[in-house]
Write an enzyme that holds these catalytic residues in place. Structure first.
Site, PDB file in Angstrom:
ATOM      1  N   HIS A  75       0.837  -1.205   0.000  1.00 11.01           N
ATOM      2  CA  HIS A  75       0.000   0.000   0.000  1.00 11.01           C
ATOM      3  C   HIS A  75       0.871   1.255   0.000  1.00 11.01           C
ATOM      4  CE1 HIS A  75       0.445   0.852   4.379  1.00 11.01           C
ATOM      5  NE2 HIS A  75       0.345  -0.440   4.572  1.00 11.01           N
ATOM      6  N   ASP A  77      -0.309   4.411   1.068  1.00  9.36           N
ATOM      7  CA  ASP A  77      -0.659   5.405   2.090  1.00  9.36           C
ATOM      8  C   ASP A  77       0.041   5.088   3.412  1.00  9.36           C
ATOM      9  OD1 ASP A  77      -2.339   3.107   2.121  1.00  9.36           O
ATOM     10  OD2 ASP A  77      -3.757   4.128   3.444  1.00  9.36           O
ATOM     11  N   ASP A 108       6.254   0.883   7.431  1.00 17.03           N
ATOM     12  CA  ASP A 108       4.891   0.522   7.010  1.00 17.03           C
ATOM     13  C   ASP A 108       4.359   1.548   6.030  1.00 17.03           C
ATOM     14  OD1 ASP A 108       2.382  -0.494   6.782  1.00 17.03           O
ATOM     15  OD2 ASP A 108       1.798  -0.153   8.852  1.00 17.03           O
ATOM     16  N   GLU A 143      -5.165   1.739   2.421  1.00 21.31           N
ATOM     17  CA  GLU A 143      -5.096   0.568   3.312  1.00 21.31           C
ATOM     18  C   GLU A 143      -5.316   0.959   4.760  1.00 21.31           C
ATOM     19  OE1 GLU A 143      -3.299  -2.581   5.840  1.00 21.31           O
ATOM     20  OE2 GLU A 143      -2.768  -0.470   5.744  1.00 21.31           O
ATOM     21  N   GLU A 144      -4.775   2.123   5.141  1.00 18.98           N
ATOM     22  CA  GLU A 144      -4.804   2.494   6.561  1.00 18.98           C
ATOM     23  C   GLU A 144      -6.205   2.830   7.068  1.00 18.98           C
ATOM     24  OE1 GLU A 144      -2.389   1.803   8.279  1.00 18.98           O
ATOM     25  OE2 GLU A 144      -0.542   2.018   7.137  1.00 18.98           O
ATOM     26  N   GLU A 169       3.749  -6.226   3.702  1.00 22.97           N
ATOM     27  CA  GLU A 169       3.387  -5.536   4.944  1.00 22.97           C
ATOM     28  C   GLU A 169       4.318  -6.010   6.068  1.00 22.97           C
ATOM     29  OE1 GLU A 169       0.958  -3.289   5.407  1.00 22.97           O
ATOM     30  OE2 GLU A 169       1.104  -3.205   7.575  1.00 22.97           O
TER      31      GLU A 169
HETATM   32 ZN    ZN Z   1       0.754  -1.315   6.399  1.00 21.83          ZN
END
Ligand code: ZN
Length: 304
Positions: A75, A77, A108, A143-144, A169
């Site tokens: 991801h 974001d 992350d 995603e967040e 991830e």
């Molecule tokens: Zn993540």
């Protein structure tokens, strides 16, 4: 690329990704998606943009044909940086100091994203040459905050469907995990009839109703958990994975036992997290609510 080039290029790429803020909320990923498209384009790969919500584009690239289909996913974001003055290095600097990259999303997961970009670039020519099998690269949005216009929409549209997926991830150092659970959070609301506390017979107590509902819900979940039968192929994977979990938990000071682990992985969890209700001690409450958090194993959905 040889090993040395990879070692130089990946940290560089991570820094550049960090320098493109994609804080979520609001989850604006236009700049970083554009950068990834250009990066792929410069290497000769075509990519596609799917934008389900304005300013939250996803980038997809695919090479090869037929099965098996391997998906690489990351991801774009990141979560908000919080109080920027408390950062040793600015959160969007991507600064490299003594072999460490600093910035929001370094872990992350712009680090992981840079790796899957590189893996795609390295593997794609081999896969095209081989003539069978498909490799899909996907950099996704949002995603967040749930991934609804990201991975979820792409899976629903059949864009991200394959035989296996590697999601870069970070989930702890150099480990792979199974047993990621699904989240189900619900609110239980009980309504009653207000009355003065001296004459509760005239009212209908919403708190008492809610308490009965909570114990009934717990009984139902326990009953459900007793009935869960995990498929045998999954049992083996759980057993293997248990060792990794236990080791990690010891390192973190959690001290889980094997049976704790089995209870966590094989069942639906039940946690009444927040309770609210009533307005005054001498009133029969006419409203009470509970916020309930449950974590489902994938298989437990199916046996329901
Ligand atoms: Zn993540």
């Amino acid at each position: 690329m040889n090993e040395r080039d990879l070692r130089d290029n990946i940290p560089n790429l991570v820094s550049r990704l960090i320098q493109m803020p994609s804080v979520n909320p609001p989850g604006y990923t236009v700049n970083i998606a554009g950068f990834i498209r250009d990066w792929l384009g410069d290497l000769g790969f075509r990519s596609e943009v799917r934008e389900y919500i304005k300013d939250k584009p996803n980038v997809i690239a695919r090479v090869g044909k037929g099965k098996p289909v391997l998906i690489l996913n990351g991801h774009m974001d990141v979560v908000p940086p919080g109080d920027e003055s408390r950062w040793v290095y600015p959160p969007f600097s991507g600064k490299v100091v003594e072999g460490r990259i600093y910035g929001r999303g370094a872990t992350d997961m712009k680090g992981g994203l840079a790796v899957i970009m590189t893996v795609f670039a390295e593997l794609a020519p081999l896969i095209e040459r081989q003539g069978s099998g498909t490799l899909i690269f996907s950099a996704t949005a949002d995603e967040e905050t749930g991934g609804h216009p990201g991975v979820e929409a792409l899976v629903r549209d059949g864009v991200l469907v394959g035989d296996a997926a590697i999601v870069a991830e970070p989930s702890g150092g150099f480990r792979y995990y199974i047993g990621e659970k699904g989240l189900c959070q619900v609110k239980l609301v009980a309504r009653g009839r207000p009355a003065h506390g001296s004459l509760p017979v005239l009212g209908d107590n919403a708190i008492m109703k809610l308490i009965r509902a909570i114990s009934r819900a717990e009984e139902l979940i326990n009953e459900f958990n007793r009935g869960i039968k995990l498929p045998s192929e999954l049992m083996e994977a759980i057993k293997n994975s248990a060792e990794v979990y236990l080791e990690v938990s010891r390192g973190s000071g959690l001290n889980l036992t094997l049976s704790d682990f089995e209870r966590v992985v094989g069942t639906v969890s039940f946690n009444p997290g927040v309770i609210r209700g009533g307005s005054k001690i001498n009133m029969v409450p006419d409203y009470a609510e509970l916020e309930l958090d449950m974590r489902f194993h994938r298989e437990s959905h199916r046996t329901r």
